[in-house]
Scaffold this active site. Structure first.
Site, PDB file in Angstrom:
ATOM      1  N   ARG A  23      82.462  14.253  36.319  1.00  0.00           N
ATOM      2  CA  ARG A  23      82.943  15.561  36.994  1.00  0.00           C
ATOM      3  C   ARG A  23      80.822  16.396  36.031  1.00  0.00           C
ATOM      4  O   ARG A  23      80.902  17.991  36.794  1.00  0.00           O
ATOM      5  CB  ARG A  23      84.076  16.462  36.636  1.00  0.00           C
ATOM      6  CG  ARG A  23      84.710  15.607  37.886  1.00  0.00           C
ATOM      7  CD  ARG A  23      86.123  16.882  37.566  1.00  0.00           C
ATOM      8  NE  ARG A  23      86.275  15.943  35.995  1.00  0.00           N
ATOM      9  CZ  ARG A  23      87.023  16.200  35.049  1.00  0.00           C
ATOM     10  NH1 ARG A  23      87.629  17.865  35.738  1.00  0.00           N
ATOM     11  NH2 ARG A  23      87.926  16.101  34.413  1.00  0.00           N
ATOM     12  N   GLU A  28      83.862  20.763  21.549  1.00  0.00           N
ATOM     13  CA  GLU A  28      83.954  21.460  21.159  1.00  0.00           C
ATOM     14  C   GLU A  28      82.851  22.130  20.088  1.00  0.00           C
ATOM     15  O   GLU A  28      82.459  21.122  19.407  1.00  0.00           O
ATOM     16  CB  GLU A  28      85.203  21.325  20.029  1.00  0.00           C
ATOM     17  CG  GLU A  28      85.979  23.041  19.198  1.00  0.00           C
ATOM     18  CD  GLU A  28      86.725  22.415  18.870  1.00  0.00           C
ATOM     19  OE1 GLU A  28      87.715  22.705  19.510  1.00  0.00           O
ATOM     20  OE2 GLU A  28      86.394  21.810  17.614  1.00  0.00           O
ATOM     21  N   GLN A  47      75.389  37.392  13.675  1.00  0.00           N
ATOM     22  CA  GLN A  47      74.459  36.929  14.897  1.00  0.00           C
ATOM     23  C   GLN A  47      74.554  35.935  15.588  1.00  0.00           C
ATOM     24  O   GLN A  47      74.217  34.898  15.420  1.00  0.00           O
ATOM     25  CB  GLN A  47      73.331  38.136  14.521  1.00  0.00           C
ATOM     26  CG  GLN A  47      73.107  38.115  15.082  1.00  0.00           C
ATOM     27  CD  GLN A  47      71.405  39.023  14.751  1.00  0.00           C
ATOM     28  OE1 GLN A  47      71.126  39.752  13.871  1.00  0.00           O
ATOM     29  NE2 GLN A  47      69.853  38.189  15.002  1.00  0.00           N
ATOM     30  N   ASN A  49      71.432  33.767  18.190  1.00  0.00           N
ATOM     31  CA  ASN A  49      69.861  33.873  18.681  1.00  0.00           C
ATOM     32  C   ASN A  49      69.732  33.247  19.982  1.00  0.00           C
ATOM     33  O   ASN A  49      70.215  31.785  19.968  1.00  0.00           O
ATOM     34  CB  ASN A  49      69.184  34.143  17.694  1.00  0.00           C
ATOM     35  CG  ASN A  49      69.277  35.110  16.458  1.00  0.00           C
ATOM     36  OD1 ASN A  49      69.647  36.666  17.195  1.00  0.00           O
ATOM     37  ND2 ASN A  49      69.510  34.960  15.753  1.00  0.00           N
ATOM     38  N   ARG A  59      58.150  26.848  15.731  1.00  0.00           N
ATOM     39  CA  ARG A  59      58.180  28.409  15.282  1.00  0.00           C
ATOM     40  C   ARG A  59      59.223  27.821  13.480  1.00  0.00           C
ATOM     41  O   ARG A  59      59.988  27.483  13.752  1.00  0.00           O
ATOM     42  CB  ARG A  59      59.148  28.931  16.092  1.00  0.00           C
ATOM     43  CG  ARG A  59      59.194  29.505  17.255  1.00  0.00           C
ATOM     44  CD  ARG A  59      60.420  29.531  18.350  1.00  0.00           C
ATOM     45  NE  ARG A  59      60.142  29.721  19.890  1.00  0.00           N
ATOM     46  CZ  ARG A  59      59.416  31.098  19.621  1.00  0.00           C
ATOM     47  NH1 ARG A  59      59.245  32.123  19.222  1.00  0.00           N
ATOM     48  NH2 ARG A  59      59.352  31.364  21.498  1.00  0.00           N
ATOM     49  N   HIS A  62      60.629  30.240   8.928  1.00  0.00           N
ATOM     50  CA  HIS A  62      61.109  31.309   8.673  1.00  0.00           C
ATOM     51  C   HIS A  62      62.012  32.155   8.105  1.00  0.00           C
ATOM     52  O   HIS A  62      62.683  30.696   7.792  1.00  0.00           O
ATOM     53  CB  HIS A  62      61.189  32.253  10.153  1.00  0.00           C
ATOM     54  CG  HIS A  62      60.096  31.835  11.098  1.00  0.00           C
ATOM     55  ND1 HIS A  62      61.081  32.150  12.293  1.00  0.00           N
ATOM     56  CD2 HIS A  62      58.764  32.155  10.750  1.00  0.00           C
ATOM     57  CE1 HIS A  62      59.003  31.979  13.126  1.00  0.00           C
ATOM     58  NE2 HIS A  62      58.750  32.056  12.058  1.00  0.00           N
ATOM     59  N   LYS A  71      71.699  28.876   8.477  1.00  0.00           N
ATOM     60  CA  LYS A  71      71.736  29.511  10.505  1.00  0.00           C
ATOM     61  C   LYS A  71      72.354  27.367  11.002  1.00  0.00           C
ATOM     62  O   LYS A  71      72.619  27.041  10.344  1.00  0.00           O
ATOM     63  CB  LYS A  71      70.200  28.965  11.223  1.00  0.00           C
ATOM     64  CG  LYS A  71      70.258  30.580  10.655  1.00  0.00           C
ATOM     65  CD  LYS A  71      68.461  30.292  10.708  1.00  0.00           C
ATOM     66  CE  LYS A  71      67.128  31.716  10.512  1.00  0.00           C
ATOM     67  NZ  LYS A  71      66.315  30.985  10.745  1.00  0.00           N
ATOM     68  N   TYR A 131      71.528  30.001  17.919  1.00  0.00           N
ATOM     69  CA  TYR A 131      71.765  29.491  16.414  1.00  0.00           C
ATOM     70  C   TYR A 131      72.750  30.999  16.513  1.00  0.00           C
ATOM     71  O   TYR A 131      72.016  32.159  16.826  1.00  0.00           O
ATOM     72  CB  TYR A 131      70.366  29.367  15.623  1.00  0.00           C
ATOM     73  CG  TYR A 131      69.235  30.325  15.251  1.00  0.00           C
ATOM     74  CD1 TYR A 131      69.202  31.412  14.725  1.00  0.00           C
ATOM     75  CD2 TYR A 131      68.217  30.472  16.642  1.00  0.00           C
ATOM     76  CE1 TYR A 131      68.116  32.408  15.046  1.00  0.00           C
ATOM     77  CE2 TYR A 131      67.469  31.488  16.742  1.00  0.00           C
ATOM     78  CZ  TYR A 131      67.201  32.315  15.606  1.00  0.00           C
ATOM     79  OH  TYR A 131      66.250  32.638  15.742  1.00  0.00           O
ATOM     80  N   GLU A 142      61.645  39.449   6.300  1.00  0.00           N
ATOM     81  CA  GLU A 142      61.265  38.339   7.149  1.00  0.00           C
ATOM     82  C   GLU A 142      60.184  37.581   6.023  1.00  0.00           C
ATOM     83  O   GLU A 142      59.361  38.508   5.764  1.00  0.00           O
ATOM     84  CB  GLU A 142      60.939  38.125   7.866  1.00  0.00           C
ATOM     85  CG  GLU A 142      60.405  37.086   8.966  1.00  0.00           C
ATOM     86  CD  GLU A 142      60.900  37.206  10.540  1.00  0.00           C
ATOM     87  OE1 GLU A 142      61.217  36.115  11.423  1.00  0.00           O
ATOM     88  OE2 GLU A 142      60.021  38.384  10.446  1.00  0.00           O
ATOM     89  N   LYS A 167      51.828  35.740  13.349  1.00  0.00           N
ATOM     90  CA  LYS A 167      52.516  35.481  12.302  1.00  0.00           C
ATOM     91  C   LYS A 167      52.908  34.125  12.002  1.00  0.00           C
ATOM     92  O   LYS A 167      52.183  34.021  10.587  1.00  0.00           O
ATOM     93  CB  LYS A 167      54.308  36.177  12.164  1.00  0.00           C
ATOM     94  CG  LYS A 167      55.239  36.104  11.240  1.00  0.00           C
ATOM     95  CD  LYS A 167      56.162  36.716  11.609  1.00  0.00           C
ATOM     96  CE  LYS A 167      56.872  35.422  12.498  1.00  0.00           C
ATOM     97  NZ  LYS A 167      58.370  35.738  12.446  1.00  0.00           N
ATOM     98  N   ASP A 168      52.680  33.110  12.289  1.00  0.00           N
ATOM     99  CA  ASP A 168      53.411  31.892  11.822  1.00  0.00           C
ATOM    100  C   ASP A 168      51.579  31.372  11.421  1.00  0.00           C
ATOM    101  O   ASP A 168      51.550  30.648  10.639  1.00  0.00           O
ATOM    102  CB  ASP A 168      53.602  30.459  12.818  1.00  0.00           C
ATOM    103  CG  ASP A 168      55.183  31.430  12.272  1.00  0.00           C
ATOM    104  OD1 ASP A 168      55.980  31.771  11.659  1.00  0.00           O
ATOM    105  OD2 ASP A 168      55.803  31.064  13.492  1.00  0.00           O
TER     106      ASP A 168
END
Length: 181
Positions: A23, A28, A47, A49, A59, A62, A71, A131, A142, A167-168
């Site tokens: 199925r 968890e 939060q 994301n 990415r 950061h 995170k 995350y 940042e 930015k990166d």
């Protein structure tokens, strides 16, 4: 859920016990008590994301110099190589990095604590990345470190030419970055 500290012991790989049959599957994905037992301290997430990226998108790396974010990250679709870099100058593992393959298939998660830079590269055609963070996004605080900083020498496990944000592309080197004490 199996919790394994990596070469930088503050970074922990979580591998769930998956129950599957014809199925589908069940697992968890988060349990506060088990998570805090593995991490060794109380952690409060504020939060969640969700991002989607295509193959080769990189990415990172950061972090937030104030309001630092811990995170808990995972790929819910596709596959990524995820990296954490210790940016705590007082740490015995300062400037070192660890990485883990996270995918919808292995359902693994990586805990990246406060004081670390974080990034990932997409290895599949697309990937959805989820995350939880321990503090809110604060654009004024940042910061980014170059994904290919020679002092870090991160092996991103792919020969793909990375697709980077502006930015990166203009991120700082480790030597010139704002760092944690």
């Amino acid at each position: 859920m199996k919790a394994t500290p990596l070469a930088i012991p503050d970074v922990i790989l979580f591998e769930p016990k998956v129950f599957g049959d014809d199925r589908g599957f069940f697992f968890e994905s988060f349990n506060q008590a088990k998570f805090e037992e593995a991490v060794g301290r109380p952690v409060h997430f504020v939060q969640d994301n969700h991002s989607k990226s295509t193959k080769g998108v990189l990415r990172g790396l950061h972090y937030q110099i104030q309001q630092p974010q811990g995170k808990l990250v995972r790929a819910s679709q596709g596959a990524v190589f995820d990296v954490a870099v210790d940016l705590r100058k007082s740490s015995p593992t300062f400037g070192q990095w660890v990485g883990a393959h996270l995918s919808a298939e292995n359902k693994a998660q990586l805990w990246v604590p406060e004081g670390f830079g974080h990034g990932f590269v997409v290895l599949s055609e697309t990937a959805e990345f989820l995350y939880k963070t321990t503090d809110y996004y604060a654009p004024a605080f940042e910061r980014s470190i170059l994904w290919n900083d020679p002092d870090l020498a991160i092996d991103w496990t792919t020969d793909l030419a990375p697709v980077l944000s502006a930015k990166d592309q203009s991120a700082s080197t480790l030597k010139s970055a704002d760092l944690f004490d």
